[in-house]
Design a protein around this motif. Structure first.
Motif, PDB file in Angstrom:
ATOM      1  N   LYS A 196      45.941  37.619  44.719  1.00 59.65           N
ATOM      2  CA  LYS A 196      44.716  38.386  43.965  1.00 59.65           C
ATOM      3  C   LYS A 196      44.262  38.229  42.947  1.00 59.65           C
ATOM      4  O   LYS A 196      43.578  38.499  42.768  1.00 59.65           O
ATOM      5  CB  LYS A 196      45.174  40.202  44.400  1.00 59.65           C
ATOM      6  N   ALA A 197      45.328  38.066  42.020  1.00 61.94           N
ATOM      7  CA  ALA A 197      45.557  37.954  40.160  1.00 61.94           C
ATOM      8  C   ALA A 197      44.690  36.901  40.675  1.00 61.94           C
ATOM      9  O   ALA A 197      43.084  36.523  39.583  1.00 61.94           O
ATOM     10  CB  ALA A 197      46.568  38.377  39.294  1.00 61.94           C
ATOM     11  N   ASN A 198      45.053  35.615  41.025  1.00 64.11           N
ATOM     12  CA  ASN A 198      44.400  34.236  41.095  1.00 64.11           C
ATOM     13  C   ASN A 198      43.210  33.951  41.230  1.00 64.11           C
ATOM     14  O   ASN A 198      42.528  33.288  40.574  1.00 64.11           O
ATOM     15  CB  ASN A 198      45.622  33.279  41.616  1.00 64.11           C
ATOM     16  N   GLU A 199      43.073  34.628  42.848  1.00 63.86           N
ATOM     17  CA  GLU A 199      41.798  34.885  43.348  1.00 63.86           C
ATOM     18  C   GLU A 199      40.781  35.246  41.780  1.00 63.86           C
ATOM     19  O   GLU A 199      39.132  34.519  41.869  1.00 63.86           O
ATOM     20  CB  GLU A 199      41.744  35.541  44.206  1.00 63.86           C
ATOM     21  N   PHE A 200      40.850  36.266  41.487  1.00 62.79           N
ATOM     22  CA  PHE A 200      39.957  37.278  40.185  1.00 62.79           C
ATOM     23  C   PHE A 200      39.919  36.075  38.835  1.00 62.79           C
ATOM     24  O   PHE A 200      38.705  36.033  39.058  1.00 62.79           O
ATOM     25  CB  PHE A 200      40.850  38.158  39.923  1.00 62.79           C
ATOM     26  N   ILE A 201      40.943  35.516  38.879  1.00 61.30           N
ATOM     27  CA  ILE A 201      41.398  34.278  37.632  1.00 61.30           C
ATOM     28  C   ILE A 201      39.530  33.506  38.152  1.00 61.30           C
ATOM     29  O   ILE A 201      38.837  32.891  37.431  1.00 61.30           O
ATOM     30  CB  ILE A 201      42.170  34.211  37.690  1.00 61.30           C
ATOM     31  N   SER A 202      39.972  32.826  39.475  1.00 53.67           N
ATOM     32  CA  SER A 202      39.520  31.261  39.713  1.00 53.67           C
ATOM     33  C   SER A 202      38.377  31.871  40.296  1.00 53.67           C
ATOM     34  O   SER A 202      37.320  30.865  39.854  1.00 53.67           O
ATOM     35  CB  SER A 202      39.666  31.284  41.344  1.00 53.67           C
ATOM     36  N   SER A 203      37.565  33.021  39.992  1.00 56.82           N
ATOM     37  CA  SER A 203      36.190  33.603  40.365  1.00 56.82           C
ATOM     38  C   SER A 203      36.063  33.895  39.146  1.00 56.82           C
ATOM     39  O   SER A 203      34.004  34.210  39.506  1.00 56.82           O
ATOM     40  CB  SER A 203      36.251  35.431  40.858  1.00 56.82           C
ATOM     41  N   LEU A 204      35.747  34.013  37.528  1.00 59.39           N
ATOM     42  CA  LEU A 204      35.481  34.750  36.416  1.00 59.39           C
ATOM     43  C   LEU A 204      34.333  33.217  36.356  1.00 59.39           C
ATOM     44  O   LEU A 204      35.220  31.895  36.669  1.00 59.39           O
ATOM     45  CB  LEU A 204      36.573  34.598  35.516  1.00 59.39           C
TER      46      LEU A 204
END
Length: 341
Positions: A333-341
């Motif tokens: 989830k954290a990687n998904e969040f960072i990649s969405s920024l």
């Protein structure tokens, strides 16, 4: 317009003209091959006129601070604050000028408060991911969790860090060293045995004068740390614990009954609001004396001890992004969040 190409016929009027056009108050000075050779600021021009000196070569700062174009914004900001400068030339690996970063909107004052990061965890629940890597060094995007935490604090002007390390500590130390590459100061507390989320604080052998932060090394959050510190100080708190709201739903119909087993009511799958410990704290220095020396001790226990000793303990609700990377699904989830920024 951020650079002045130095040629035989380049003069001070050329520099003044470019400074006037770019409005940043500084120019990188390069040669014909775009090699950075210096920096000139509007302050340098003013001094030149006051000294009646119009020789451009003598005005240029030929030994400016510079950083790599690959440096993050938080690293650049931290370094500028540290050296009390407004402008940083950024170069590539060949010393070719790429960009001039200007600290126009940032405050210059560095905070004196220390940030303690608990980075000694094993990360057992992440299994194969932490077999060869300590959990705080797992990458979220292109950077380790720990680097994201450090950069978040840097962005608010906090540049003094204490890293409490244990499992595969050499990987953390090799990455951050003394913090100079990140524009910060880093010291280490080495846990010889596991000391929980608070026991390492008993090993501090330095004097801390101001309230200090503690954060678990597996937390990512967008919290405004200045707001948190102001809240702690404004409330004259001895210890502040950050909390996060969550909704908990019971998957059954909940029966309400009297003490003599008379049916009163049934609520189908009710939801309850709870607040949980978010793993971010501020402590006043004198609270450290309540932590037992060099034994396993979790920080939430300190709040119970402080309460019994009539110390003021308060909570601060986090409403911003927050995630505890404790399980593999949290990591994803954290990687998904960072990649969405």
């Amino acid at each position: 317009m951020n650079k002045l190409v130095l040629q035989d016929n380049t003069n001070i009027q050329d520099a003044i003209s470019l400074l006037d056009k770019n409005g940043k108050g500084a120019l990188a000075v390069v040669d014909l091959d775009n090699q950075l050779i210096g920096l000139i600021t509007d302050g340098d021009i003013r001094k030149a006129f006051l000294n009646n000196n119009f020789n451009l070569n003598s005005i240029i700062n030929n030994n400016p601070h510079k950083m790599s174009i690959s440096s993050s914004k938080s690293q650049i900001v931290a370094q500028l604050k540290k050296i009390h400068r407004r402008h940083m030339p950024l170069v590539n690996n060949n010393n070719e000028f790429e960009k001039l970063y200007s600290l126009d909107e940032e405050e210059f004052n560095l905070k004196s408060n220390w940030v303690v990061i608990m980075a000694g965890g094993l990360g057992k629940r992440l299994k194969e991911l932490t077999k060869d890597t300590p959990k705080p060094m797992l990458k979220i995007g292109k950077k380790p969790i720990l680097e994201h935490i450090v950069e978040q604090f840097i962005s608010f002007g906090f540049t003094k860090f204490i890293l409490c390390v244990n499992y595969k500590s050499e990987l953390i130390k090799n990455h951050f060293k003394n913090g100079e590459e990140f524009g910060v100061e880093i010291v280490y507390i080495e846990e010889k045995t596991k000391l929980g989320t608070g026991g390492a604080l008993s090993l501090l052998n330095m004097q801390i004068k101001d309230p200090f932060f503690i954060i678990n090394g597996d937390i990512l959050t967008n919290i405004n740390f200045n707001d948190l510190l102001n809240y702690h100080n404004k409330n004259n708190s001895d210890a502040t614990m950050c909390i996060k709201k969550d909704l908990f739903q019971i998957p059954y119909g909940v029966v309400e009954k009297s003490s003599d087993n008379i049916f009163l009511n049934l609520v189908e799958k009710p939801q309850y609001t709870i607040f949980f410990n978010a793993g971010v704290y501020i402590l006043n220095p004198e609270t450290i004396s309540f932590i037992p020396h060099n034994v396993y001790f979790d920080l939430p226990n300190l709040f119970q001890i402080l309460n019994k000793n009539q110390k003021k303990c308060i909570t601060y609700e986090i409403e911003d992004y927050w995630i505890d990377i404790g399980k593999k699904e949290d990591y994803l989830k954290a990687n998904e969040f960072i990649s969405s920024l």
